[in-house]
Design an enzyme around this catalytic site. Sequence first.
Site, PDB file in Angstrom:
ATOM      1  N   LYS A 146     109.374 -71.794 -60.105  1.00 13.88           N
ATOM      2  CA  LYS A 146     110.745 -71.969 -60.587  1.00 13.88           C
ATOM      3  C   LYS A 146     110.691 -72.017 -62.120  1.00 13.88           C
ATOM      4  O   LYS A 146     109.909 -72.770 -62.683  1.00 13.88           O
ATOM      5  CB  LYS A 146     111.340 -73.258 -60.013  1.00 13.88           C
TER       6      LYS A 146
ATOM      7  N   ARG B 141     129.397 -82.078 -44.786  1.00 20.23           N
ATOM      8  CA  ARG B 141     128.355 -81.763 -43.802  1.00 20.23           C
ATOM      9  C   ARG B 141     128.150 -82.916 -42.817  1.00 20.23           C
ATOM     10  O   ARG B 141     127.598 -82.750 -41.731  1.00 20.23           O
ATOM     11  CB  ARG B 141     127.006 -81.479 -44.517  1.00 20.23           C
TER      12      ARG B 141
ATOM     13  N   GLU C 244     122.226 -83.882 -45.255  1.00 19.68           N
ATOM     14  CA  GLU C 244     123.333 -84.842 -45.369  1.00 19.68           C
ATOM     15  C   GLU C 244     123.633 -85.528 -44.044  1.00 19.68           C
ATOM     16  O   GLU C 244     123.941 -86.717 -44.009  1.00 19.68           O
ATOM     17  CB  GLU C 244     124.588 -84.114 -45.869  1.00 19.68           C
TER      18      GLU C 244
HETATM   19  C1  LIG Z   1     124.400 -78.717 -48.488  1.00 27.28           C
HETATM   20  C2  LIG Z   1     123.916 -78.763 -49.922  1.00 27.28           C
HETATM   21  N1  LIG Z   1     123.320 -79.876 -50.368  1.00 27.28           N
HETATM   22  C3  LIG Z   1     122.899 -79.953 -51.643  1.00 27.28           C
HETATM   23  C4  LIG Z   1     123.058 -78.902 -52.502  1.00 27.28           C
HETATM   24  C5  LIG Z   1     122.642 -79.022 -53.953  1.00 27.28           C
HETATM   25  N2  LIG Z   1     121.551 -78.081 -54.284  1.00 27.28           N
HETATM   26  C6  LIG Z   1     121.757 -76.946 -54.894  1.00 27.28           C
HETATM   27  S1  LIG Z   1     120.373 -76.074 -55.159  1.00 27.28           S
HETATM   28  C7  LIG Z   1     119.438 -77.292 -54.425  1.00 27.28           C
HETATM   29  C8  LIG Z   1     117.966 -77.144 -54.313  1.00 27.28           C
HETATM   30  C9  LIG Z   1     117.644 -75.888 -53.566  1.00 27.28           C
HETATM   31  O1  LIG Z   1     116.241 -75.769 -53.472  1.00 27.28           O
HETATM   32  P1  LIG Z   1     115.663 -74.375 -52.980  1.00 27.28           P
HETATM   33  O2  LIG Z   1     116.417 -73.921 -51.811  1.00 27.28           O
HETATM   34  O3  LIG Z   1     114.205 -74.572 -52.827  1.00 27.28           O
HETATM   35  O4  LIG Z   1     115.988 -73.361 -54.168  1.00 27.28           O
HETATM   36  P2  LIG Z   1     115.287 -73.261 -55.610  1.00 27.28           P
HETATM   37  O5  LIG Z   1     116.253 -73.901 -56.567  1.00 27.28           O
HETATM   38  O6  LIG Z   1     113.983 -73.984 -55.530  1.00 27.28           O
HETATM   39  O7  LIG Z   1     115.120 -71.798 -55.858  1.00 27.28           O
HETATM   40  C10 LIG Z   1     120.238 -78.322 -54.006  1.00 27.28           C
HETATM   41  C11 LIG Z   1     119.750 -79.568 -53.348  1.00 27.28           C
HETATM   42  C12 LIG Z   1     123.700 -77.757 -51.994  1.00 27.28           C
HETATM   43  N3  LIG Z   1     123.922 -76.673 -52.782  1.00 27.28           N
HETATM   44  N4  LIG Z   1     124.085 -77.707 -50.713  1.00 27.28           N
END
Ligand SMILES: Cc1ncc(C[n+]2csc(CCOP(=O)(O)OP(=O)(O)O)c2C)c(N)n1
Length: 641
Positions: free
Chosen positions: A295, A401, A373
Site C-alpha cells: 500500500k 450493516r 460491523e
Molecule cells: C462496511 C465498511 N466498513 C468500513 C469501511 C471503511 N474502510 C474503507 S477502506 C477500509 C480498509 C480496506 O482495506 P482493504 O480492503 O485491504 O483495502 P486497501 O486499502 O488495503 O487497498 C476500510 C475499513 C468501509 N468502506 N466499509
Amino acid sequence: MELSWADGSFEGCCFTLLEHIRSPKDLKRLNESQLVDLAAEVREFLVESVSKTGGHFGANLGVVELTLALHKVFDSPRDKIVWDVGHQAYVHKMLTGRMDKFSTLRKFKGLAGFPKRNESPHDAFGVGHASTSISAGLGMAVARDLAGQHYKVVSVIGDGALTGGMAMEALNHAGEVGTDFLVILNDNEMSIAENVGALSQYLTRLRSDPTYSRAKAEIENAMRRVPGIGRTLTRTLERLKDSMRHMFVPGLLFEGFGFKYLGPVDGHDLPSLLKMLEDAKNLRGPVLLHMVTQKGKGYASAEEAPDKWHAWPSSAKKNSPPSYSKVFGDTMMELAEADPRVVAVTPAMVPGSGLTKFRERFPNRIYDVGIAEQHAATFCAGLAAAGRKPVLAIYSTFLQRAYDQVIHDICIQQLPVVIAIDRAGIVGPDGETHQGAFDMAYLRTIPNLTLMMPKDEGELRHMMFTALQQQGPVAVRYPRADGAGANVEEPLHEIPIGKSELLREGDDLCIMAVGPMVGVALQAAERLAQQGLSASIINARYIKPLDKETIIRYAKVMPLMTIEEGALAGGFGSAVAELLMDEGIQTELARKGFPDHFIEHGTRAEVLSEIGLDVDHVVDAATKLCGHKDARQSPSVRAWS
Ligand SMILES: Cc1ncc(C[n+]2csc(CCOP(=O)(O)OP(=O)(O)O)c2C)c(N)n1
Ligand SMILES: CC(=O)[C@@H](O)[C@H](O)COP(=O)(O)O
Ligand SMILES: [Mg+2]
C-alpha cells in the site's frame, strides 16, 4: 503535448504515454515495457493530482500494475471489473476516459471518489462500503450464464475487505455455484490501519510459506527412492502432511470454498501479472488469484506509513480526526479511567473514530474487530451481558450493516451498550455511500433505545457520560465536523433523559434543532430578529425519547420548525409531527432535513446549502412559516427540504 487540467497544467510533468490513454483500447496497443513505463507515469499523475484534490492515496498506488494488467488482459466494459470499497479505483478511472476530470475529484458536482454506474460504463458496480465485490461479481456471472453470454467477471477485493462477513458468504456461495469467476485478492497487510484477525495471520503464512507445497513434493520423491522402507516412510509422511496441511498448504482455505487458488504473486511485477491473468482468464470455475502488493507503493512516505497515507493528509489537520471524534476519544479515556468496565469496540476504524490515543493508553480494553460491523454489535451485546460497559464506535453509514444486531441482540435484551455514531449527517467528499443520513430514522423506531445528539463537542462529553450511566442501550450521534469546541475542564455531568434545552426566547416561532443545526438555528434567529421576528431556539438533544412536554407547550402557542441533519422521512421532525397528530394539536410545522434522494459529494458547507440546511434557507423557511400565521391559513404540517 503536456497533459493539463482545465484549470492549470502539471508543471514539469511529462506523461508521454498517459496522455494518449483515453480508453482501455489505447492501452492494449502498448507492449510490456511500455506498460511498465506507463505505470511510472500513472504514479506520478496520482501524486500530482491527489496532492491537489485530496482523496484516497495509498490504495491507488498499490494497484497501479494490477489495474493496467486488468485493462490489458480483459475487455472492459464487456468484461466486468468489480472493485471492493472502490477507494482504489482512481487508476481505473484514469484509464477509462476520465483523467481530464481528475481536478474535480470528490468536488461538488465533480468526479466521484468511488466507482459509480452512472459515471461510466466501465464502472460495473457502484461501491463505497467494503466486502460487496464478490457478491456483486457472482451475481453478474450467474446473470451472464442465464443469458447464455460469455463475458468475464473479475472482482478485486483487499485483505481488509475480505474480513467482512459478506465476503465469506459470497465465497461460500460461489464455490457452490461453481461458475467461471475470477476473484483477485489484493493482499497488502493493511486495512486503513494494519489489518487484523486470524484471516490476516493466515494470509501472512501464505505469503511467507509459498514453497511448502514444492518442498513436500521433493521430500516425497526422495522418500520413495529409499529402498525397502521408502513406501512406509511415504505413508507416514502422508499422515504427517495431512496434519500439517491445514497450516501451510497455500490457499487451502480458498480451495475449501471451491476456488482454484493461484499465487501468491507479486502485484507489482507487471509481466508476471499479465501472464497470471491470461492463465486465470482461461481457467474454468471460480478462481482466486492471491496478489501481494505494497500500500503506497512508489511514494516513500506512504510506503513507510501506509496508515497515515490511506488518504492524502489534509494540510490543515495532518491526519488528526475531526474535532467531535477527537473529543470522543479524549472523553473515552476519561470515562475508562473512571470505570474499569468501559471497553471500546471498533470495526476497523481506530484512527478515524479518534481512538488512537485510547488504544495507546488502554491496549487491552479496545477491540478492532476488522470490517465486521455485525459482529462488532453483537460482540458488544455479549460484553454487556457479562458485565462490561462496551462503547461501539462506528460510523453512521457503516452502522447500517448492523441494524438487526442492534435490534435483536442489544435492544430486545435491553443491554447497556453505548453506540457512538460518528460521521452522523453530511460527511462531504465521500458522497452518497457515506453520508450519515438514515440512523435517526432507522433507530428511532426501535423500542428500549435512547437516541441523542449534542449541539457541540462539550455536550458530547456529557452525553457520553450520561449514556454510560444508563441501564439500557443508548446511541449518541455526532458529525464529521469541527463544532464550537469543548470545555474539557468542565466536570462531566448527566443530562436529564428526554429533556431539551431552551437557548433563546421568542414568541413568533419556535425552532427545534438537532446537533450542529442548533448553531444554524441560532444564527438564523439573529437574522430573523432583524426582520422583526423573534424565534425561540431549542436544542432538541433527544431524538428519542422526545421532550413531549416542551414540544406540546410551544406548539400550542406558536408555529414550530424542526431542523436535523438526517433523512426527513422518519427523522426527528417526523417524530414531532406524529406527536402533534397524536395529541390533536393544530399548528404550523415546517420540517427541514435531508430530501428523499441520495446526497452526492462536495464539501459539508456546499452540500448543506444545496439541501437547504444553511442559515439563508432556514431564514427563508421561517419567514414563510410566520407569514402563514399572519395569513390565517389553516394550520398544517409542511415539510420544506
Ligand atoms: C462496511 C465498511 N466498513 C468500513 C469501511 C471503511 N474502510 C474503507 S477502506 C477500509 C480498509 C480496506 O482495506 P482493504 O480492503 O485491504 O483495502 P486497501 O486499502 O488495503 O487497498 C476500510 C475499513 C468501509 N468502506 N466499509
Ligand atoms: C473508503 C472509506 O470508507 C474510508 O476511507 C472513509 O473514506 C474514511 O472516512 P473518514 O475520512 O471520514 O474517516
Ligand atoms: Mg489491504
